[in-house]
Design an enzyme around this catalytic site. Sequence first.
Site, PDB file in Angstrom:
ATOM      1  CB  SER A  14       4.561  61.267   3.230  1.00 56.74           C
ATOM      2  OG  SER A  14       4.482  61.671   2.295  1.00 56.74           O
ATOM      3  NE  ARG A  15       1.564  62.186  -0.728  1.00 59.40           N
ATOM      4  CZ  ARG A  15       2.047  63.408  -1.429  1.00 59.40           C
ATOM      5  NH1 ARG A  15       1.576  62.590  -2.870  1.00 59.40           N
ATOM      6  NH2 ARG A  15       2.260  64.226  -1.378  1.00 59.40           N
ATOM      7  CG  ASN A  90      11.553  59.113  -4.564  1.00 58.79           C
ATOM      8  OD1 ASN A  90      11.064  58.929  -4.731  1.00 58.79           O
ATOM      9  ND2 ASN A  90      10.668  59.454  -2.845  1.00 58.79           N
ATOM     10  CB  SER A 142      12.440  61.495 -14.727  1.00 57.66           C
ATOM     11  OG  SER A 142      10.904  61.125 -15.918  1.00 57.66           O
ATOM     12  CE1 TYR A 155       8.804  65.576 -11.776  1.00 57.94           C
ATOM     13  CE2 TYR A 155       9.443  65.168 -14.008  1.00 57.94           C
ATOM     14  CZ  TYR A 155       9.149  64.323 -12.721  1.00 57.94           C
ATOM     15  OH  TYR A 155       9.323  63.197 -11.889  1.00 57.94           O
ATOM     16  CB  ILE A 188       5.687  55.094 -11.493  1.00 58.94           C
ATOM     17  CG1 ILE A 188       6.800  54.418 -11.484  1.00 58.94           C
ATOM     18  CG2 ILE A 188       4.921  53.971  -9.864  1.00 58.94           C
ATOM     19  CD1 ILE A 188       7.413  53.293 -12.568  1.00 58.94           C
TER      20      ILE A 188
HETATM   21  P1  NAP Z   1       4.298  61.507  -5.010  1.00 58.03           P
HETATM   22  O1  NAP Z   1       2.630  60.160  -4.925  1.00 58.03           O
HETATM   23  O2  NAP Z   1       3.540  62.724  -5.249  1.00 58.03           O
HETATM   24  O3  NAP Z   1       5.062  62.018  -4.099  1.00 58.03           O
HETATM   25  C1  NAP Z   1       5.921  63.043  -3.745  1.00 58.03           C
HETATM   26  C2  NAP Z   1       6.552  62.542  -2.486  1.00 58.03           C
HETATM   27  O4  NAP Z   1       7.860  63.784  -2.131  1.00 58.03           O
HETATM   28  C3  NAP Z   1       6.016  62.815  -0.784  1.00 58.03           C
HETATM   29  O5  NAP Z   1       6.667  61.430   0.401  1.00 58.03           O
HETATM   30  C4  NAP Z   1       5.440  64.240  -0.713  1.00 58.03           C
HETATM   31  O6  NAP Z   1       5.458  64.501   0.466  1.00 58.03           O
HETATM   32  C5  NAP Z   1       7.307  63.999  -1.401  1.00 58.03           C
HETATM   33  N1  NAP Z   1       7.171  65.845  -0.868  1.00 58.03           N
HETATM   34  C6  NAP Z   1       6.980  66.452  -2.383  1.00 58.03           C
HETATM   35  N2  NAP Z   1       6.791  68.159  -1.708  1.00 58.03           N
HETATM   36  C7  NAP Z   1       7.945  67.817  -1.110  1.00 58.03           C
HETATM   37  C8  NAP Z   1       8.841  68.787  -0.372  1.00 58.03           C
HETATM   38  N3  NAP Z   1       8.378  70.176  -0.687  1.00 58.03           N
HETATM   39  N4  NAP Z   1       9.628  69.214   0.572  1.00 58.03           N
HETATM   40  C9  NAP Z   1       9.851  67.558   0.673  1.00 58.03           C
HETATM   41  N5  NAP Z   1       8.994  66.452   0.612  1.00 58.03           N
HETATM   42  C10 NAP Z   1       8.348  66.655  -0.310  1.00 58.03           C
HETATM   43  O7  NAP Z   1       5.019  60.929  -6.521  1.00 58.03           O
HETATM   44  P2  NAP Z   1       5.860  59.581  -6.777  1.00 58.03           P
HETATM   45  O8  NAP Z   1       5.400  60.065  -7.552  1.00 58.03           O
HETATM   46  O9  NAP Z   1       5.888  59.067  -5.216  1.00 58.03           O
HETATM   47  O10 NAP Z   1       7.844  60.290  -7.485  1.00 58.03           O
HETATM   48  C11 NAP Z   1       8.257  60.312  -6.328  1.00 58.03           C
HETATM   49  C12 NAP Z   1      10.101  60.427  -7.195  1.00 58.03           C
HETATM   50  O11 NAP Z   1       9.768  59.742  -8.772  1.00 58.03           O
HETATM   51  C13 NAP Z   1       9.775  61.789  -7.688  1.00 58.03           C
HETATM   52  O12 NAP Z   1      10.890  62.807  -7.413  1.00 58.03           O
HETATM   53  C14 NAP Z   1       9.017  61.657  -9.025  1.00 58.03           C
HETATM   54  O13 NAP Z   1      10.012  63.222  -9.871  1.00 58.03           O
HETATM   55  C15 NAP Z   1      10.428  60.160  -9.258  1.00 58.03           C
HETATM   56  N6  NAP Z   1       9.367  60.424 -10.383  1.00 58.03           N
HETATM   57  C16 NAP Z   1       7.655  59.726 -10.606  1.00 58.03           C
HETATM   58  C17 NAP Z   1       7.424  59.339 -11.476  1.00 58.03           C
HETATM   59  C18 NAP Z   1       5.970  58.472 -12.229  1.00 58.03           C
HETATM   60  O14 NAP Z   1       5.658  58.253 -12.926  1.00 58.03           O
HETATM   61  N7  NAP Z   1       4.907  58.055 -10.214  1.00 58.03           N
HETATM   62  C19 NAP Z   1       7.759  58.626 -13.071  1.00 58.03           C
HETATM   63  C20 NAP Z   1       9.963  59.428 -13.369  1.00 58.03           C
HETATM   64  C21 NAP Z   1      10.183  60.438 -11.756  1.00 58.03           C
HETATM   65  P3  NAP Z   1       3.974  65.175   1.003  1.00 58.03           P
HETATM   66  O15 NAP Z   1       3.425  64.125   1.703  1.00 58.03           O
HETATM   67  O16 NAP Z   1       4.585  65.285   2.854  1.00 58.03           O
HETATM   68  O17 NAP Z   1       3.669  66.057   0.172  1.00 58.03           O
END
Ligand code: NAP
Length: 247
Positions: A14-15, A90, A142, A155, A188
């Site tokens: 979604s995001r 993801n 990550s 985490y 990110i």
């Molecule tokens: P985000 O913007 O917070 O988006 C999280 C996504 O996960 C949303 O689509 C959310 O859906 C879904 N989600 C969360 N909890 C859930 C649940 N219980 N069941 C089903 N869906 C769920 O996060 P992001 O930054 O894009 O991160 C995506 C992935 O990359 C994650 O695994 C994160 O750990 C990893 N990552 C991110 C970074 C960074 O710097 N951003 C760095 C390293 C790794 P809803 O909208 O329905 O809540």
Amino acid sequence: MLLKNKKALVTGSSRGIGRKIVEVFLANGCEVWGMCTKESAGKAELEKFAAENGTAFHEFYADAGNAEVLTTAVKNALGESGGFDVLVNNAGITRDTLSFRMKKEDWDSVLAVNLTSAFLVCQIISNDMIHKKSGSIINMASIVGIHGGAGQVNYSASKGGLIAFSKSLAKEVGSRGVRVNCIAPGFIETDMTNAVKEEIRKAWVEGIPLKRAGKPEDVANAALFLASDLSLYVTAQVIGVDGGMGA
Ligand code: NAP
């Protein structure tokens, strides 16, 4: 059109990073099933974008932290699709605090959403891929799953576990033509990192050789490579998308 005639399941669609992966996959001709917790703000836009690219986008809902709900929803999506060529685990959450203050529920929920859900979804989807003798699984780890992160014992344990899990699964399913890899993003720009204080975000950028935060498309392009036949000889790897932060 690197993914023409392929079908993909993307969790956390979604995001942020997941949403961009969906867009990049659709732009490359892939039919995508996106999973999140509730109807996303971009659903109609993604359906329109998919149709313009001669493909389709389907959104479905499940709490990745609820094993029963998750497995039922993923089995339904698998049946509806007729089989996936690509799986991207993801969906992820943070519940950051120093370890001595961390409540057990913060440990449990992060492990459930970030690690156990990937195991459950892989179990269902890889079984089907094994029978078809092809498939690419991409697990979103990550940088802290490799190097650790203060305030993130839950985490970083979930992401380190995901890396070890992925390498082990790659060894199990490689002889059946199924590949399993991880992406390890650094910093990110998404809702997840927007929650972090500005001074911490500034310090992170200082430590990045490329001197900028990453964008969701930086990660989505790595996912495109791993999903496509360009990476047919790549498995059991962790691809860093971190601007050099982990060096
Ligand atoms: P985000 O913007 O917070 O988006 C999280 C996504 O996960 C949303 O689509 C959310 O859906 C879904 N989600 C969360 N909890 C859930 C649940 N219980 N069941 C089903 N869906 C769920 O996060 P992001 O930054 O894009 O991160 C995506 C992935 O990359 C994650 O695994 C994160 O750990 C990893 N990552 C991110 C970074 C960074 O710097 N951003 C760095 C390293 C790794 P809803 O909208 O329905 O809540």
